[in-house]
Design an enzyme around this catalytic site. Structure first.
Site, PDB file in Angstrom:
ATOM      1  N   THR A 159       0.826  -1.211   0.000  1.00 45.70           N
ATOM      2  CA  THR A 159       0.000   0.000   0.000  1.00 45.70           C
ATOM      3  C   THR A 159       0.861   1.263   0.000  1.00 45.70           C
ATOM      4  O   THR A 159       1.688   1.449   0.893  1.00 45.70           O
ATOM      5  CB  THR A 159      -0.880  -0.011   1.264  1.00 45.70           C
ATOM      6  OG1 THR A 159      -1.593  -1.232   1.304  1.00 45.70           O
ATOM      7  CG2 THR A 159      -1.846   1.164   1.258  1.00 45.70           C
ATOM      8  N   GLU A 160       0.646   2.132  -1.004  1.00 42.82           N
ATOM      9  CA  GLU A 160       1.343   3.422  -1.095  1.00 42.82           C
ATOM     10  C   GLU A 160       2.861   3.275  -0.992  1.00 42.82           C
ATOM     11  O   GLU A 160       3.554   4.147  -0.483  1.00 42.82           O
ATOM     12  CB  GLU A 160       0.844   4.392  -0.006  1.00 42.82           C
ATOM     13  CG  GLU A 160      -0.673   4.528   0.083  1.00 42.82           C
ATOM     14  CD  GLU A 160      -1.279   5.333  -1.060  1.00 42.82           C
ATOM     15  OE1 GLU A 160      -0.537   5.750  -1.959  1.00 42.82           O
ATOM     16  OE2 GLU A 160      -2.510   5.526  -1.045  1.00 42.82           O
ATOM     17  N   LEU A 161       3.356   2.147  -1.477  1.00 41.55           N
ATOM     18  CA  LEU A 161       4.787   1.830  -1.433  1.00 41.55           C
ATOM     19  C   LEU A 161       5.374   1.928  -0.024  1.00 41.55           C
ATOM     20  O   LEU A 161       6.542   2.304   0.142  1.00 41.55           O
ATOM     21  CB  LEU A 161       5.588   2.691  -2.416  1.00 41.55           C
ATOM     22  CG  LEU A 161       5.325   2.467  -3.914  1.00 41.55           C
ATOM     23  CD1 LEU A 161       6.408   3.153  -4.750  1.00 41.55           C
ATOM     24  CD2 LEU A 161       5.267   0.991  -4.294  1.00 41.55           C
ATOM     25  N   ILE A 162       4.581   1.590   0.964  1.00 40.91           N
ATOM     26  CA  ILE A 162       5.130   1.490   2.323  1.00 40.91           C
ATOM     27  C   ILE A 162       6.122   0.329   2.318  1.00 40.91           C
ATOM     28  O   ILE A 162       5.812  -0.762   1.821  1.00 40.91           O
ATOM     29  CB  ILE A 162       4.023   1.259   3.364  1.00 40.91           C
ATOM     30  CG1 ILE A 162       3.128   2.502   3.457  1.00 40.91           C
ATOM     31  CG2 ILE A 162       4.627   0.924   4.735  1.00 40.91           C
ATOM     32  CD1 ILE A 162       1.876   2.314   4.310  1.00 40.91           C
ATOM     33  N   TRP A 311       5.646   6.348  -0.579  1.00 39.96           N
ATOM     34  CA  TRP A 311       5.712   7.348  -1.651  1.00 39.96           C
ATOM     35  C   TRP A 311       4.839   8.567  -1.360  1.00 39.96           C
ATOM     36  O   TRP A 311       4.658   9.411  -2.228  1.00 39.96           O
ATOM     37  CB  TRP A 311       5.406   6.735  -3.018  1.00 39.96           C
ATOM     38  CG  TRP A 311       3.967   6.407  -3.350  1.00 39.96           C
ATOM     39  CD1 TRP A 311       2.859   6.592  -2.576  1.00 39.96           C
ATOM     40  CD2 TRP A 311       3.503   5.846  -4.589  1.00 39.96           C
ATOM     41  NE1 TRP A 311       1.735   6.173  -3.245  1.00 39.96           N
ATOM     42  CE2 TRP A 311       2.105   5.707  -4.494  1.00 39.96           C
ATOM     43  CE3 TRP A 311       4.126   5.450  -5.781  1.00 39.96           C
ATOM     44  CZ2 TRP A 311       1.321   5.178  -5.525  1.00 39.96           C
ATOM     45  CZ3 TRP A 311       3.343   4.931  -6.799  1.00 39.96           C
ATOM     46  CH2 TRP A 311       1.954   4.793  -6.670  1.00 39.96           C
TER      47      TRP A 311
END
Lengths: 423, 339
Positions: A159-162, A311
């Protein structure tokens, strides 16, 4: 503004850097207006009308024209390839509201040059709250992608480049061949993002890093008239890219960039299509999917992220979703219910629980100001972060009330199992 | 700065009835004094304005600045006598006060707006109202928000422990939505037996408000404190867990800033002028009793919400200052003095 990319572009006949495109496709289940008095009497938490309307709108403005554009590019250019990550929330909403769009994605997959990535089924923050739930959601997403597209994702994006070392280690254990992250300074330590790196895991999992400047030139700055480089033309963009050293340029962004975040009138579709056409006029130019890149490229040194990165926002850390007390409280209140939700063996409770784990709910609760705050407000259906928190908390109260009363032994157990957010 | 005093019975928010009551009272107690004032509000306004014209011809100055309808005539007369530019400042209009608009008041307001070189409104909300209801053109309209100056909490007063307290403070008039407060309180009281409600202030709807409290069976839960001195009010702000301003029409709403300054979470009506200068407040659609009650309870139930509204709200008002608003007024003066 002096741009190193343009000055380097003057060097002729260098090898063309391959480009890896990945588009995120996601829509959350937004909550209805929900208040204290709804608790105990209204168990439908999600605003079906609003979600359906938004999906239709984004479908018309973005998903339909964007998938057609990509389809055309794939048909025209044998060396064109892309990857997508479709969240489970989106897939379900496509099934419910726009099955023709799901078919559009399926036609892309059928070309054999489109890769689907793995993520959590609910575009969730599960990684921050519960490893068990995280693994469950990743597996659920794998099954959905297999059912809907007959595809088997081999590369993971959270998720969201975590991203963190601990995440990479778990992803490796789950059998993935690579993972995506944002090419931020804490991770790169002065290196360029244009190589395939190794994650700090036992088997040095392949790590593909986004070039956030070149990605955001399209995703954020394309319509920004205050930007010194506005207007961005395919020629200018290609000139910047042609000047790059390295083995891979990763451009990762929301698919909604096309037609939604950047309206069609801005020329975003024409820009992108013309850029791909122009690039592929050079016979040495190539696009790679993440799996192809991982297969083909040499792996550079190990990069470590002991603290989580992402990101999102200027900070590119967890602060977009876990930056204030409201957000932390909401996430811990939801996951405090995980064990009881699961032992209830109720599909409905589990479905609601998972839809509530979606990162967007927490994103709406951010209290950041200035530029970040404006971006949060753009995405939020609420007037303020407080409205988002209040609606969410009352929904979680109702979810809790619907849970079967815990048996005495289990009650004491669940008290000790309350998870706390962690990296 | 020099002051020229005009003895008058005019005071903010006076109505015709209140004025006549006061004048009759003075006739009885100080009959000699009474002859100095107009026998009704309209005549007192005119008397005051001719005094202003007299003063204006004797003084040297560049700009005339008049506040709200009571002094608009004075501003007009001073301008007529001297030809100096006139700035009128709108803190509230007749339309904010509810009920059928008083024809004399709106006529004075219109005359003031027509004569003014600039009209200053305390919020964008009021500026829009003035533009729509009175047809003031945007090129003569300016917004200067009210503000608050940083100050330390009074003394070392400690917040006394006790039941959760919901506060209403201000004039108890139609405009401030006291009935709505009582209705929301009734919803809260049903759900949360510990919660108490405090009312600070007085006004023409006080009796009606008290009757509504009784009718709802809330006598035990309500505390009417009447008009409070600033220090006492400050203590009440600090003690309250949430401050509610459910105004029907709210040009600004300075008390919301006072509450925020004391770290008290604030709930205001959407559209209230004050919400143009602060973000860290909760907003409700006017008349949505259920949402208001839900938000009151949300603040009481969820400590992270209360803490966040309190700390961020306090930080936000710390950035405001009257100096800045005064600077904006000066800019308006320069505009008109230059022409």
């Amino acid at each position: 503004m002096s741009n190193p990319r343009t000055s380097r572009a003057k060097m002729p006949h260098r090898a063309m850097i391959p480009v890896c495109l990945y588009f995120q496709v996601h829509q959350p289940y937004r909550l209805r207006r929900y208040n204290y008095f709804d608790v105990g009497r209204e168990h439908r938490y999600f605003d079906a009308a609003q979600n359906g309307e938004l999906l239709q709108r984004v479908g018309e403005r973005c998903y339909a024209p964007a998938t057609s554009m990509i389809q055309r590019l794939l048909e025209r250019h044998p060396r064109f390839a892309v990857s997508f990550s479709l969240s489970g929330c989106l897939l379900q909403q496509l099934r419910d509201y726009a099955p023709e769009l799901r078919d559009a994605f399926a036609r892309l997959v059928a070309t054999g040059r489109v890769e689907f990535l793995a993520e959590t089924s609910h575009h969730s923050l599960a990684w921050l709250a519960s490893t068990d739930e995280f693994v469950d959601q990743v597996n659920l997403h794998r099954r959905r992608i297999a059912e809907d597209f007959g595809a088997e994702p081999r590369v993971f994006r959270n998720t969201e480049l975590i991203y963190s070392d601990a995440l990479a280690a778990l992803i490796e254990r789950m059998g993935f061949r690579g993972v995506l992250a944002d090419g931020v300074e804490p991770l790169l330590g002065g290196r360029a993002p244009h190589h395939l790196y190794r994650a700090a895991t036992p088997d040095a999992l392949a790590l593909l890093l986004r070039d956030y400047r070149l990605s955001d030139d399209i995703a954020f700055r394309f319509t920004d008239r205050a930007w010194a480089e506005w207007p961005l033309t395919p020629e200018k963009y290609e000139r910047w890219i042609a000047g790059l050293d390295g083995e891979i340029l990763s451009l990762f962004m929301d698919l909604e960039t096309f037609g939604e975040h950047q309206p069609a009138e801005s020329g975003i579709f024409e820009f992108f299509e013309a850029w791909v056409d122009r690039r592929l006029r050079n016979p040495r130019a190539v696009f790679l999917t993440p799996s192809q890149a991982i297969e083909a490229l040499p792996r550079r040194e190990v990069l470590s992220a002991s603290r989580p990165i992402s990101w999102a926002d200027e900070a590119r850390d967890l602060s977009a979703w876990q930056g204030n007390d409201l957000q932390r409280d909401a996430l811990s209140k939801l996951f405090a219910l995980e064990t009881r939700v699961k032992s209830s063996a109720s599909e409905e409770l589990l479905r609601d629980f998972r839809r509530l784990s979606t990162s967007d709910h927490f994103y709406y609760m951010a209290t950041k100001s200035q530029a970040d705050g404006d971006v949060h407000a753009y995405f939020s259906p609420y007037d303020s972060p407080y409205e988002a928190y209040i609606a969410y908390m009352h929904v979680v109260s109702d979810l809790e009330r619907r849970l079967p009363r815990p048996a005495r032994a289990r009650a004491s157990l669940s008290g000790t199992q309350r998870p706390s957010p962690r990296a | 700065m020099r002051f020229r005093r005009v003895r008058t019975l005019l005071k903010p928010y006076v109505t015709e009835t209140l004025y006549e009551d006061e004048w009759r009272e003075i006739q009885k107690t100080e009959p000699d004094e009474a002859g100095n004032y107009g026998p009704d509000l309209a005549r007192e306004v005119l008397r005051y304005s001719s005094a202003a014209a007299r003063i204006a011809t004797r003084e040297s100055f560049d700009v005339i600045h008049a506040h709200d309808w009571l002094t608009f005539m004075a501003g007009i007369e001073a301008k007529r006598a001297t030809g100096k530019p006139l700035v009128v400042h709108v803190h509230a209009t007749e339309f904010d006060r509810g009920g059928a608009p008083n024809g004399f008041v709106t006529a004075v307001e219109r005359a003031g707006f027509a004569a003014a070189d600039r009209v200053v409104a305390v919020s964008g909300y009021t500026a829009r109202l003035v533009a729509e209801r009175y047809g003031v053109p945007p090129e003569r309209l300016r917004v200067v928000h009210n503000a608050i100056d940083a100050r330390e909490p009074i003394g070392t007063w400690k917040v006394e422990a006790g039941d959760p307290l919901v506060l209403f403070a201000g004039r108890i008039t139609w405009q401030k939505g006291p009935e709505l407060f009582v209705d929301a309180a009734a919803r809260v009281a049903d759900e949360m037996p510990q919660v108490k409600f405090a009312v600070a202030g007085s006004g023409d709807r006080m009796r009606a408000m008290m009757e509504r409290v009784s009718a709802q069976g809330l006598d035990e839960r309500f505390l009417f404190r009447g008009f409070l001195a600033p220090d006492e009010l400050a203590r009440l702000y600090a003690r309250a867990d949430v401050y509610v301003m459910p105004s029907v029409s709210e040009p600004f709403g300075l008390t919301a800033l006072e509450a925020l300054q004391h770290g008290t979470p604030v709930i205001v009506s959407k559209g209230a002028g004050v919400s143009e200068v602060v973000r860290n407040v909760l907003r409700v659609e006017f008349g949505d009793v259920e949402d208001l009650a839900s938000k009151i309870m949300s603040v009481l139930m969820f400590p992270p919400l209360r803490r966040t509204l309190s700390s961020r709200g306090r930080a936000e008002v710390r950035r405001l200052s009257w100096r800045e608003s005064a600077g904006r007024c000066l800019a308006v003066y320069r505009e008109v003095a230059a022409t």
